[in-house]
Design a protein around this motif. Structure first.
Motif, PDB file in Angstrom:
ATOM      1  N   CYS A  90      54.168  35.330 -21.314  1.00 59.35           N
ATOM      2  CA  CYS A  90      55.133  36.415 -21.120  1.00 59.35           C
ATOM      3  C   CYS A  90      54.891  37.121 -19.795  1.00 59.35           C
ATOM      4  CB  CYS A  90      55.054  37.408 -22.275  1.00 59.35           C
ATOM      5  SG  CYS A  90      55.720  36.781 -23.835  1.00 59.35           S
ATOM      6  N   PRO A 105      53.803  41.963 -19.564  1.00 59.49           N
ATOM      7  CA  PRO A 105      54.683  41.879 -20.733  1.00 59.49           C
ATOM      8  C   PRO A 105      55.170  43.220 -21.258  1.00 59.49           C
ATOM      9  CG  PRO A 105      52.816  40.400 -20.984  1.00 59.49           C
ATOM     10  CD  PRO A 105      52.538  41.238 -19.772  1.00 59.49           C
ATOM     11  N   VAL A 261      60.978  37.174 -24.671  1.00 63.83           N
ATOM     12  CA  VAL A 261      59.710  37.825 -24.339  1.00 63.83           C
ATOM     13  C   VAL A 261      59.478  39.020 -25.257  1.00 63.83           C
ATOM     14  CG1 VAL A 261      58.572  39.264 -22.603  1.00 63.83           C
ATOM     15  CG2 VAL A 261      59.519  37.057 -21.951  1.00 63.83           C
TER      16      VAL A 261
END
Length: 355
Positions: A90, A105, A261
């Protein structure tokens, strides 16, 4: 030309195989660490019986040693692999999506949304209908909610662009943090506040087979999907205008990536709380070796991130005797100096440019 390409593919294939072997050895070693006084032979006796049902190890089919190894340590190590894969991949994706090497992330306010959800659960008992793990569920919902709010805000007044995404993420993150602090203030419960603080530090202590069986496949599938999207991720580094001239409009793809994500990070938060720096440091470190090509970057980051988190969790279990150091604190102590070192480098390759 073809020979050189085949040689390159063979080289990277061997690199991936080497990392997989290191990961397996790391798992086998990490299971032996812990405050419980269990010998290495006992640890592997439990594993050999549970995995291969060897009769000579039947004595380890139940009992305290079996429970510590099979119900606590092994699922914990597997969860570390899942979180390492998820946060690292991510991080790669977010840095490409917002075209910013400092992105991680949690750049879309995900961590603040997760903290708000967890604060509502712990301080006010909201979400208790979800069962024993309702704090994690509320954190997951908070993470997803903040992400979708950021995506919606960034699309107001036109298509979402990287600058609008970052600004919307900062705004939503600030709002969620403010509400979390407000709830902590009005509740005036020191014990619950301490629990919220500990949860936001991150921990893999809550690992269970039921959680691992859900989170690990999601992280692996997510990583494999983004691996197939290497071309689009590479184009994102070049900018929207360049991508359009090459016949690809990345705006719709960007929203899809952000949603995926958000889901992956939401499950990471659900199972382990907030663990920072992994999605920032691992992509940077790996990119120094692989370059910016996501075809190499994604799998290498996934493997490197999982190895790193397995050892970080093992260290967090043994640094303090008869206690456990929250893994978020340990990783921050490691990650912050590494990040400073990266910043002090005279040049850094990102998106085909030196920054």
């Amino acid at each position: 030309m073809k020979t050189g390409k085949k040689t390159g593919n063979l080289f990277w294939g061997l690199c991936y195989l080497g990392l997989i072997i290191v990961l397996i050895l790391s798992v086998l070693a990490a299971i032996t660490f812990g405050n419980a006084e269990i010998t290495v032979s006992q640890v592997y006796g439990v594993l050999f019986y549970k995995l291969f049902h060897l009769e000579q190890y039947k004595a380890f089919s139940s009992g305290a040693i079996h429970d510590v190894v099979w119900l606590i340590r092994f699922p914990r190590v597997l969860l570390a692999i899942a979180i390492g894969i998820g946060l690292s991949v991510c991080g790669d994706v977010m840095q490409a999506v917002v075209k910013n090497p400092l992105a991680d992330p949690y750049v879309l306010g995900i961590s603040s949304g997760a903290s708000f959800g967890a604060t509502l659960a712990i301080m006010l008992g909201i979400g208790s209908l979800f069962g024993n793990n309702f704090t994690g569920v509320m954190a997951f919902l908070g993470a997803l909610g903040s992400s979708f709010l950021v995506i919606s805000l960034s699309n107001i007044g036109g298509k979402a662009k990287t600058g609008k995404l970052i600004l919307a993420g900062m705004a939503v993150g600030s709002i969620c943090s403010a509400f979390s602090n407000f709830v902590l203030y009005i509740a005036n419960d020191r014990n619950a506040a301490a629990e919220v603080t500990f949860w936001t530090m991150g921990s893999l202590a809550g690992a269970k087979w039921g959680i691992v069986k859900v989170v690990l496949p999601i992280m692996i599938l997510g990583a494999l999907f983004f691996w197939t999207q290497s071309r689009n991720l590479n184009l994102m580094l070049l900018g929207e205008d360049t991508a359009i001239t090459l016949g690809t409009d990345l705006r719709a793809v960007r929203i899809l990536y952000l949603i995926l994500v958000s889901v992956m990070v939401g499950f990471a938060v659900f199972s382990s709380g907030i663990i920072g720096f992994v999605g920032l440091i691992i992509p940077h470190a790996v990119r120094m070796v692989t370059g910016t090509d996501h075809k190499k970057l994604i799998p290498t980051s996934a493997l490197a991130g999982s190895i790193f988190l397995v050892w970080a969790d093992a260290a967090s279990r043994v640094i303090l005797k008869h206690s456990e150091l929250p893994i978020g604190i340990l990783i921050s102590l490691i990650g912050a100096p590494c990040f400073v070192i990266l910043m002090l480098r005279k040049s850094y390759g990102f998106g085909g440019k030196k920054t």
